[in-house]
Design a protein around this motif. Structure first.
Motif, short mmCIF file in Angstrom:
data_model
loop_
_atom_site.label_atom_id
_atom_site.label_comp_id
_atom_site.label_asym_id
_atom_site.label_seq_id
_atom_site.Cartn_x
_atom_site.Cartn_y
_atom_site.Cartn_z
N ALA A 106 51.81 56.61 -79.37
CA ALA A 106 50.85 55.98 -78.46
C ALA A 106 51.01 54.46 -78.50
O ALA A 106 50.94 53.80 -77.45
CB ALA A 106 49.42 56.38 -78.84
N SER A 107 51.25 53.90 -79.67
CA SER A 107 51.46 52.46 -79.80
C SER A 107 52.72 52.03 -79.06
O SER A 107 52.72 51.02 -78.35
CB SER A 107 51.55 52.09 -81.28
OG SER A 107 51.87 50.74 -81.43
N LYS A 108 53.80 52.80 -79.21
CA LYS A 108 55.04 52.48 -78.51
C LYS A 108 54.85 52.59 -77.00
O LYS A 108 55.36 51.76 -76.24
CB LYS A 108 56.17 53.40 -78.97
CG LYS A 108 56.65 53.10 -80.37
CD LYS A 108 57.77 54.03 -80.79
CE LYS A 108 58.22 53.66 -82.20
NZ LYS A 108 59.30 54.53 -82.67
N LEU A 109 54.14 53.59 -76.57
CA LEU A 109 53.88 53.75 -75.14
C LEU A 109 53.05 52.59 -74.60
O LEU A 109 53.34 52.08 -73.52
CB LEU A 109 53.15 55.09 -74.89
CG LEU A 109 52.86 55.43 -73.45
CD1 LEU A 109 54.15 55.53 -72.65
CD2 LEU A 109 52.10 56.75 -73.36
N LYS A 110 52.09 52.15 -75.38
CA LYS A 110 51.26 51.02 -74.97
C LYS A 110 52.11 49.76 -74.82
O LYS A 110 51.95 48.99 -73.88
CB LYS A 110 50.14 50.80 -75.99
CG LYS A 110 49.17 49.74 -75.59
CD LYS A 110 48.05 49.62 -76.60
CE LYS A 110 47.08 48.53 -76.20
NZ LYS A 110 46.00 48.38 -77.18
N ASN A 111 53.06 49.56 -75.77
CA ASN A 111 53.93 48.39 -75.70
C ASN A 111 54.87 48.46 -74.51
O ASN A 111 55.21 47.43 -73.91
CB ASN A 111 54.75 48.27 -77.00
CG ASN A 111 53.91 47.86 -78.18
OD1 ASN A 111 52.83 47.29 -78.02
ND2 ASN A 111 54.37 48.19 -79.37
N ILE A 112 55.30 49.66 -74.13
CA ILE A 112 56.20 49.84 -72.98
C ILE A 112 55.47 49.50 -71.68
O ILE A 112 56.02 48.89 -70.79
CB ILE A 112 56.76 51.27 -72.95
CG1 ILE A 112 57.71 51.48 -74.12
CG2 ILE A 112 57.48 51.55 -71.64
CD1 ILE A 112 58.15 52.93 -74.30
N THR A 113 54.24 49.95 -71.58
CA THR A 113 53.48 49.78 -70.33
C THR A 113 52.87 48.41 -70.19
O THR A 113 52.40 48.06 -69.11
CB THR A 113 52.38 50.85 -70.21
OG1 THR A 113 51.50 50.74 -71.33
CG2 THR A 113 52.98 52.24 -70.12
N ASN A 114 52.85 47.61 -71.23
CA ASN A 114 52.27 46.24 -71.13
C ASN A 114 53.29 45.22 -70.84
O ASN A 114 54.35 45.09 -70.86
CB ASN A 114 51.52 45.89 -72.41
CG ASN A 114 50.21 46.63 -72.52
OD1 ASN A 114 49.67 47.05 -71.53
ND2 ASN A 114 49.75 46.76 -73.74
#
Length: 114
Positions: A106-114
């Motif tokens: 979830a943290s990696k996904l958040k970094n990708i989408t920001n």
């Protein structure tokens, strides 16, 4: 404890739970519920009988020699309790590892989408 031993304990636990609730279950029904072959169910039941965890008796007045009642003994109830504690501890450990993995993803996904 290795995976094979864990699997064996899980199957013994599930069989003991099922038989404690319904001692008249056939080997075929037990196998279906646990997700193993009938031959495997027979082998696991034999292990439980030989260890004294389960007692096999002829089913009522049936003339069918293939029908038995499988009674969970006091030793079997103790094994079921011990296995339940072990299974629960493993499931909690698996859950915690999965939760940690979800947090990382979830943290990696958040970094990708920001």
């Amino acid at each position: 404890m290795n995976k094979r031993t864990e699997t064996r304990e899980n199957i013994h636990f599930r069989l003991l739970c099922l038989l404690d609730e319904n001692p008249e279950m056939s080997q075929r029904d037990l196998a279906r519920e646990v997700g193993i072959s009938t031959g495997s169910a027979n082998s696991f039941l034999r292990e439980l009988i030989e260890s004294g965890a389960v007692k096999r008796e002829k089913f009522g007045t049936s003339n069918d020699r293939r029908r038995y009642t499988y009674l969970v003994t006091s030793k079997g109830k103790a094994e079921k309790t011990s296995s339940a504690q072990n299974v629960l501890a493993r499931k909690v450990k698996d859950f915690e590892a999965l939760r940690d993995e979800i947090i990382v993803i979830a943290s990696k996904l958040k970094n990708i989408t920001n």
